[in-house]
Design an enzyme around this catalytic site. Structure first.
Site, mmCIF file in Angstrom:
data_model
loop_
_atom_site.group_PDB
_atom_site.id
_atom_site.type_symbol
_atom_site.label_atom_id
_atom_site.label_comp_id
_atom_site.label_asym_id
_atom_site.label_seq_id
_atom_site.Cartn_x
_atom_site.Cartn_y
_atom_site.Cartn_z
ATOM 1 N N GLY A 182 38.172 41.010 34.999
ATOM 2 C CA GLY A 182 39.548 41.462 34.748
ATOM 3 C C GLY A 182 40.473 41.158 35.925
ATOM 4 O O GLY A 182 41.585 40.656 35.734
ATOM 5 N N LYS A 188 47.424 44.918 43.372
ATOM 6 C CA LYS A 188 46.628 45.323 42.210
ATOM 7 C C LYS A 188 46.710 46.826 41.990
ATOM 8 O O LYS A 188 46.588 47.602 42.928
ATOM 9 C CB LYS A 188 45.161 44.903 42.440
ATOM 10 C CG LYS A 188 44.274 45.186 41.246
ATOM 11 C CD LYS A 188 42.973 44.391 41.283
ATOM 12 C CE LYS A 188 41.866 45.138 41.964
ATOM 13 N NZ LYS A 188 40.581 44.413 41.903
HETATM 14 C C1 R5P Z 1 37.650 45.861 43.403
HETATM 15 O O1 R5P Z 1 38.343 46.359 44.274
HETATM 16 C C2 R5P Z 1 36.697 44.753 43.647
HETATM 17 O O2 R5P Z 1 36.940 44.126 44.862
HETATM 18 C C3 R5P Z 1 36.740 43.742 42.536
HETATM 19 O O3 R5P Z 1 38.022 43.159 42.495
HETATM 20 C C4 R5P Z 1 36.497 44.387 41.210
HETATM 21 O O4 R5P Z 1 35.484 45.322 41.296
HETATM 22 C C5 R5P Z 1 36.135 43.350 40.216
HETATM 23 O O5 R5P Z 1 35.947 43.986 38.975
HETATM 24 P P1 R5P Z 1 36.453 43.268 37.658
HETATM 25 O O6 R5P Z 1 35.866 41.888 37.668
HETATM 26 O O7 R5P Z 1 35.897 44.116 36.543
HETATM 27 O O8 R5P Z 1 37.935 43.276 37.688
#
Ligand code: R5P
Length: 326
Positions: free
Chosen positions: A238, A205
């Site tokens: 997201g 990611k």
């Molecule tokens: C980020 O590193 C967290 O582990 C989550 O993947 C993230 O904060 C999720 O945020 P969103 O749902 O807005 O992508």
């Protein structure tokens, strides 16, 4: 002259326990005390006409081991300030020991500087909690383990992973792969994978811009497999949207289970999670999940028994880590 030594003192009785709930998640607080077989303490929380917060503990807390339950979820700033004010009141009312039960730690994602001139807000929150009067923290699935070190008071860091893994194990999936949406989560996701005796896949990611996630690669074989994705939290959805796309591009079966501990569910999350390839959405109740954010495919697992166990063990000076076996 003789001195009569007093007889050995009888062991002091354990300070009585008092448990209070802020306004962020009263349902969870009620469930926790139900599992403990005690009542919530009497506490008044209101607002002045200009919206300033007013709190008053309606029972004595002097000499008690006080627990205050408050996830700092949305509205984050208001729930946080209420918690700080509650702590100030508890401290000034001579509680013996003040434990904050923080099922969700708002601002946990701002735990390091990713760019110059940014704050480390998760550390600021730790400072604020301690200054206000917290003497111990009970947290769950902190976004980064390092946040424990932001405190110079004990932090009991619980995890909902066994609750989620037990639920998944009951489903007896076949040909399943457990997926971490990013490298940072692999250690946690591996715990679910080993419980299910399933292989692991990992997304790569990146954040092309602030608040935007993109999965640019996937390690692991998911072709023809049933996938279970775990993340610590779902905010806008997201990251989940992206990993689901990546799994489908790599040939996964379009029947994906998504699980997380903290159901932040902000902005477009509910709509994103409604996509048909997500067959089941497993959340926990560290944050309230109102009916309008649920659908037929949503399962909300209770963390109350675990928090209740942790509180009981803290009060009786028993090990909390023994609640978890790897
Ligand atoms: C980020 O590193 C967290 O582990 C989550 O993947 C993230 O904060 C999720 O945020 P969103 O749902 O807005 O992508």
């Amino acid at each position: 002259m003789t001195f009569a030594f007093p007889p050995p003192a009888a062991p002091l009785p354990r300070p009585p326990m008092s448990i209070f709930s802020g306004t962020a998640h009263p349902e969870l607080s009620r469930e926790i005390v139900r599992h403990l077989g005690v009542e919530l303490g009497d506490l008044k929380i209101t607002r002045f006409a200009d919206s300033e917060i007013y709190v008053k503990f309606e029972q004595s807390v002097r000499g008690t081991e006080a627990f205050i339950i408050q996830p700092t979820c949305q509205p984050i700033d208001s729930n946080l300030l209420e918690l700080l004010i509650l702590l100030d009141a508890l401290k000034r009312a001579s509680a013996d020991m003040i434990t904050v039960v923080l099922p969700y730690y708002g601002y946990a994602r701002q735990e390091k500087k990713d760019a110059p001139r940014e704050p480390i807000t998760a550390k600021l929150i730790a400072n604020l909690l301690t200054t206000a009067g917290a003497q111990r923290i009970v947290a769950m699935d902190l976004h980064a383990d390092a946040i424990q070190g932001f405190f110079d008071i004990p932090v009991d860091h619980l995890t909902a992973l066994p609750i989620i893994a037990d639920y998944l194990a009951e489903k007896h999936y076949e040909d399943v792969v457990v997926v971490s949406p990013d490298e940072g989560r692999v250690k946690k996701v591996r715990k679910i994978a080993s419980r299910l005796r399933a292989p692991l896949a990992v997304g790569y990611k990146v954040h092309p811009e602030h608040g935007v996630s993109e999965i640019t690669g996937l390690a692991g074989d998911v072709r023809g497999k049933t996938c279970i994705v775990y993340d610590d939290m779902i905010s806008t959805g997201g990251s989940i949207n992206e990993i689901v796309d990546a799994l489908l591009r790599n040939g996964a079966r379009p029947e994906i289970t998504v699980a997380c501990t903290h159901a932040v569910l902000a902005g477009p999350a509910v709509e994103r999670l409604s996509r048909p390839e997500i067959k089941e959405l497993i959340l926990t109740d560290t944050i309230p999940v109102p009916p309008e954010k649920r659908s037929a495919k949503t399962t909300v697992l209770s963390t109350a028994p675990l928090f209740a166990q942790a509180i009981r063990r803290i009060w009786t000076d028993e090990s909390v880590s023994e609640l978890f076996t790897d």
